[in-house]
Design a protein around this motif. Structure first.
Motif, short mmCIF file in Angstrom:
data_model
loop_
_atom_site.label_atom_id
_atom_site.label_comp_id
_atom_site.label_asym_id
_atom_site.label_seq_id
_atom_site.Cartn_x
_atom_site.Cartn_y
_atom_site.Cartn_z
N ARG A 186 -0.04 41.11 62.95
CA ARG A 186 1.03 40.34 63.58
C ARG A 186 0.76 40.14 65.06
O ARG A 186 0.23 41.02 65.73
CB ARG A 186 2.37 41.06 63.41
CG ARG A 186 2.94 40.88 62.03
CD ARG A 186 4.25 41.62 61.85
NE ARG A 186 4.76 41.39 60.51
CZ ARG A 186 5.51 40.34 60.16
NH1 ARG A 186 5.86 39.45 61.06
NH2 ARG A 186 5.91 40.19 58.93
N CYS A 187 1.16 38.99 65.56
CA CYS A 187 1.00 38.68 66.98
C CYS A 187 1.84 39.67 67.80
O CYS A 187 3.04 39.79 67.58
CB CYS A 187 1.45 37.26 67.25
SG CYS A 187 1.58 36.87 69.00
N PRO A 188 1.22 40.41 68.74
CA PRO A 188 2.02 41.36 69.53
C PRO A 188 2.95 40.65 70.53
O PRO A 188 3.86 41.27 71.06
CB PRO A 188 0.96 42.20 70.26
CG PRO A 188 -0.28 41.38 70.26
CD PRO A 188 -0.20 40.46 69.08
N GLN A 189 2.71 39.36 70.76
CA GLN A 189 3.57 38.62 71.69
C GLN A 189 4.85 38.14 71.02
O GLN A 189 5.95 38.35 71.52
CB GLN A 189 2.83 37.40 72.28
CG GLN A 189 2.18 37.63 73.63
CD GLN A 189 0.79 38.23 73.51
OE1 GLN A 189 0.62 39.18 72.84
NE2 GLN A 189 -0.21 37.70 74.14
N CYS A 190 4.72 37.47 69.87
CA CYS A 190 5.90 36.88 69.24
C CYS A 190 6.19 37.46 67.86
O CYS A 190 7.21 37.12 67.26
CB CYS A 190 5.75 35.35 69.16
SG CYS A 190 4.52 34.81 67.97
N GLY A 191 5.30 38.31 67.33
CA GLY A 191 5.56 38.95 66.05
C GLY A 191 5.22 38.09 64.85
O GLY A 191 5.44 38.49 63.71
N ARG A 248 -6.10 35.27 67.50
CA ARG A 248 -5.26 34.29 68.15
C ARG A 248 -4.05 34.03 67.26
O ARG A 248 -4.14 34.04 66.04
CB ARG A 248 -6.01 32.98 68.39
CG ARG A 248 -5.18 31.94 69.17
CD ARG A 248 -6.03 30.74 69.55
NE ARG A 248 -6.76 30.23 68.39
CZ ARG A 248 -8.00 29.78 68.43
NH1 ARG A 248 -8.66 29.74 69.56
NH2 ARG A 248 -8.59 29.34 67.34
N CYS A 249 -2.93 33.83 67.91
CA CYS A 249 -1.69 33.56 67.18
C CYS A 249 -1.56 32.05 67.00
O CYS A 249 -1.73 31.29 67.95
CB CYS A 249 -0.51 34.10 67.99
SG CYS A 249 1.07 33.69 67.27
N ARG A 250 -1.26 31.62 65.77
CA ARG A 250 -1.11 30.19 65.51
C ARG A 250 0.29 29.69 65.88
O ARG A 250 0.51 28.50 66.02
CB ARG A 250 -1.42 29.87 64.05
CG ARG A 250 -2.90 29.60 63.86
CD ARG A 250 -3.19 29.24 62.44
NE ARG A 250 -3.18 30.45 61.61
CZ ARG A 250 -3.89 30.60 60.50
NH1 ARG A 250 -4.64 29.66 60.06
NH2 ARG A 250 -3.83 31.72 59.83
N SER A 251 1.24 30.63 66.03
CA SER A 251 2.60 30.22 66.40
C SER A 251 2.71 29.98 67.90
O SER A 251 3.21 28.95 68.34
CB SER A 251 3.60 31.27 65.96
OG SER A 251 3.63 31.36 64.56
N CYS A 252 2.25 30.95 68.70
CA CYS A 252 2.40 30.80 70.16
C CYS A 252 1.06 30.54 70.84
O CYS A 252 1.00 30.43 72.05
CB CYS A 252 3.09 32.04 70.76
SG CYS A 252 2.09 33.54 70.73
N SER A 253 -0.02 30.45 70.05
CA SER A 253 -1.40 30.21 70.48
C SER A 253 -1.91 31.18 71.55
O SER A 253 -2.86 30.87 72.26
CB SER A 253 -1.65 28.75 70.88
OG SER A 253 -0.61 28.21 71.63
ZN ZN Z 1 2.43 34.70 68.83
#
Ligand code: ZN
Length: 158
Positions: free
Chosen positions: A119-124, A144-149
């Protein structure tokens, strides 16, 4: 004099400075010889190829000297091998707070754990992808997070 176990437990990982060697599970034992007062610290290295162990050894000796235990010995044991399962709950929380996705629990030996759950540690968001097998150090992979990039480090499960 500070308890040698407490002094050694406060040494931080030189690569992941938010987490102590105790929280990482590297610190296996701290023994004090009742006769001589000499302290022996036993550690188990994390990932092979992590160049941090020499730094950790020196940091432990320095921390113990500062706590009144000069000339401490640091021993390295390789069995049983370190696993990311040895990272404490508190350590995992610190990793996440520092923007490093903690490793998923290793379910059984030989079973490759599913990295889909990173899971993205920034936005989960679970919508993440691996960019490179090697991040800022050999121990971490770059994701890399695909939601918040946002890119982030993921501590590889071992
Ligand atoms: Zn994210």
């Amino acid at each position: 004099m500070v308890n040698p176990r407490d002094a050694a437990a406060l040494v931080v990982d030189p690569e992941i400075r938010v987490i102590t060697i105790d929280e990482l599970g590297i610190l296996r034992a701290v023994e004090e010889d009742p006769a001589s007062g000499r302290v022996t610290v036993t550690i188990t290295p994390t990932y092979t190829g992590c160049p941090a162990m020499d730094v950790i050894r020196a940091d432990i000796r320095r921390a113990l000297a500062a706590a009144g235990h000069a000339d401490a010995e640091v021993r390295t044991v390789y069995s049983p091998p370190w696993s990311t399962d040895w990272i404490s709950e508190g350590g995992r929380a610190k990793l996440a707070a520092a923007g490093i996705a903690p490793p998923e629990p290793v379910r059984a030996p030989g079973v490759v754990s599913l990295t889909l759950a990173v899971r993205c540690p920034q936005c989960g968001s679970p919508e993440t992808e691996q960019v490179s097998r090697f991040g800022s150090t050999a121990c971490k992979a770059l994701w890399r997070c695909r939601s918040c990039s946002e890119p982030f480090d993921h501590l590889k499960a071992l």
